[in-house]
Design an enzyme around this catalytic site. Structure first.
Site, PDB file in Angstrom:
ATOM      1  N   GLY A   1      23.925  -5.632 -13.129  1.00 14.11           N
ATOM      2  CA  GLY A   1      24.670  -6.756 -13.463  1.00 14.11           C
ATOM      3  C   GLY A   1      25.438  -6.298 -14.794  1.00 14.11           C
ATOM      4  O   GLY A   1      25.149  -7.215 -15.748  1.00 14.11           O
ATOM      5  N   SER A   2      26.387  -5.497 -14.684  1.00 16.19           N
ATOM      6  CA  SER A   2      26.711  -4.897 -16.001  1.00 16.19           C
ATOM      7  C   SER A   2      28.420  -4.993 -15.850  1.00 16.19           C
ATOM      8  O   SER A   2      28.955  -4.421 -16.676  1.00 16.19           O
ATOM      9  CB  SER A   2      26.469  -3.771 -16.205  1.00 16.19           C
ATOM     10  OG  SER A   2      26.570  -2.609 -15.025  1.00 16.19           O
ATOM     11  N   THR A   3      29.156  -5.830 -14.753  1.00 22.73           N
ATOM     12  CA  THR A   3      30.534  -5.965 -15.019  1.00 22.73           C
ATOM     13  C   THR A   3      30.886  -7.093 -16.011  1.00 22.73           C
ATOM     14  O   THR A   3      32.209  -7.207 -16.159  1.00 22.73           O
ATOM     15  CB  THR A   3      31.278  -6.429 -13.540  1.00 22.73           C
ATOM     16  OG1 THR A   3      30.388  -7.622 -13.377  1.00 22.73           O
ATOM     17  CG2 THR A   3      30.620  -5.529 -12.721  1.00 22.73           C
TER      18      THR A   3
ATOM     19  N   TYR B   1      14.428 -20.797 -13.045  1.00 21.75           N
ATOM     20  CA  TYR B   1      15.200 -19.767 -14.023  1.00 21.75           C
ATOM     21  C   TYR B   1      13.740 -19.084 -14.899  1.00 21.75           C
ATOM     22  O   TYR B   1      13.714 -18.029 -15.217  1.00 21.75           O
ATOM     23  CB  TYR B   1      16.072 -20.303 -14.781  1.00 21.75           C
ATOM     24  CG  TYR B   1      16.517 -19.180 -15.895  1.00 21.75           C
ATOM     25  CD1 TYR B   1      17.587 -18.079 -15.380  1.00 21.75           C
ATOM     26  CD2 TYR B   1      16.500 -19.399 -17.103  1.00 21.75           C
ATOM     27  CE1 TYR B   1      17.843 -17.125 -16.593  1.00 21.75           C
ATOM     28  CE2 TYR B   1      16.976 -18.315 -18.259  1.00 21.75           C
ATOM     29  CZ  TYR B   1      17.726 -17.430 -17.826  1.00 21.75           C
ATOM     30  OH  TYR B   1      18.145 -16.483 -18.895  1.00 21.75           O
TER      31      TYR B   1
ATOM     32  N   SER C   1      14.271 -13.695 -21.220  1.00 23.99           N
ATOM     33  CA  SER C   1      14.890 -14.589 -22.123  1.00 23.99           C
ATOM     34  C   SER C   1      13.609 -15.467 -22.694  1.00 23.99           C
ATOM     35  O   SER C   1      12.468 -15.423 -22.365  1.00 23.99           O
ATOM     36  CB  SER C   1      15.593 -15.703 -21.260  1.00 23.99           C
ATOM     37  OG  SER C   1      15.833 -16.969 -21.793  1.00 23.99           O
TER      38      SER C   1
ATOM     39  N   GLY D   1      29.439  -9.565 -19.720  1.00 25.22           N
ATOM     40  CA  GLY D   1      28.347 -10.463 -20.385  1.00 25.22           C
ATOM     41  C   GLY D   1      27.387  -9.309 -20.996  1.00 25.22           C
ATOM     42  O   GLY D   1      28.014  -8.578 -21.481  1.00 25.22           O
ATOM     43  N   ILE D   2      26.269  -9.672 -20.901  1.00 27.96           N
ATOM     44  CA  ILE D   2      25.065  -8.852 -21.795  1.00 27.96           C
ATOM     45  C   ILE D   2      25.238  -7.434 -21.077  1.00 27.96           C
ATOM     46  O   ILE D   2      25.174  -6.221 -21.774  1.00 27.96           O
ATOM     47  CB  ILE D   2      23.804  -9.569 -21.703  1.00 27.96           C
ATOM     48  CG1 ILE D   2      23.844 -10.728 -22.543  1.00 27.96           C
ATOM     49  CG2 ILE D   2      22.491  -8.597 -21.972  1.00 27.96           C
ATOM     50  CD1 ILE D   2      22.628 -11.553 -22.505  1.00 27.96           C
TER      51      ILE D   2
END
Length: 263
Positions: free
Chosen positions: A14-16, A154, A141, A18-19
């Site tokens: 998930g690195s395209t 979540y 989180s 944001g964090i």
């Protein structure tokens, strides 16, 4: 400080944006080779081009895969190969009333937020243990500790990430492999930025004033502003490096002081 990451190979799910994107950029800046990931080939290619421009000479590539799709995950694992650093970052989030969260929603959140890290870690941890060195980092989180009433699904998955990370760390006893979890706080990621812009437009307020109002509404926040993705990335990069060798099985807070407990 030299984090001694030259020659290390990392995968960030998930690195395209944001964090995840910030972590990929920080690792590249330290000399690591990085494989980024997103749901589509276009998003991955765009992220690779952006990272190459941001870090000249960076060794970066990408593999598209949607972690909601088990077959795509299997293909990703088949092409990824061995990595020294695994950052389990991919995730979905949303605000929903508990009674309106369907079984399918619960399953989707669990598959993406928890099982992504389980599947990737199951693939990479044995190789790390065989080599005697490796780093696995879960991006969780503060919501996994202080579960929001309107984001129960979540928060459940973020608590699950903490548990998986702690359990996996116990498998690394006596090695130079570590598994740690970061408890991030409210971060101004691309998704949050879009939501703030939509709210500001609907209420006829400036983005900056709305951003400040939302950030300061949390009475326990010591930071009193949104965290920037790069601030999470700095901690992740430290944990990915050899200099963090004494930190293992930990859940480290980068939450802006929102959690009120000392541990």
């Amino acid at each position: 400080m030299d984090l001694d990451l030259v020659g290390k190979r990392a995968f960030v799910s998930g690195s395209t944006q944001g964090i995840g994107y910030a972590i990929a950029e920080a690792l590249l800046a330290e000399g690591a080779t990085v494989v980024v990931n997103g749901r589509s080939e276009d998003r991955v290619a765009a992220a690779v081009r952006k990272l190459e421009a941001a870090v000249p000479g960076a060794a970066v590539s990408g593999i598209p895969a949607d972690f909601e799709d088990a077959e795509q995950v299997r293909r990703l694992l088949g092409s990824l190969g061995e990595v020294d650093i695994l950052v389990n970052n991919v995730g979905v989030f949303g605000v929903d009333a508990f009674e309106e969260i369907s079984d399918d929603d619960w399953q989707r959140y669990f598959d993406v937020n928890v099982m992504s890290g389980v599947r990737l870690s199951r693939h990479e941890l044995p190789h790390m243990l065989a080599r005697g060195w490796g780093r696995i980092i879960f991006i969780s989180s503060e919501s996994g500790v202080n579960v929001p009433a309107d984001m129960t699904h979540y928060g459940m998955t973020k608590a699950g990430m903490i548990a998986v990370g702690n359990g996996l760390a116990k498998l690394t006893r006596g090695t130079d492999v570590t598994v740690n979890t970061i408890l991030g706080g409210p971060t101004y990621s691309d998704g949050v930025a879009q939501a703030v812009e939509e709210i500001s437009q609907a209420r006829g307020q400036s983005v900056d004033s709305m951003k400040s109002a939302i950030a300061t509404a949390n009475q326990t926040s010591l930071l009193q502003r949104f965290i920037e993705p790069v601030e999470i990335a700095r901690l992740a990069t430290y944990l990915a490096s050899p200099v963090s060798s004494a930190t293992n099985g930990a859940a480290l807070r980068a939450d802006g002081g929102i959690l009120t407990t000392t541990l």
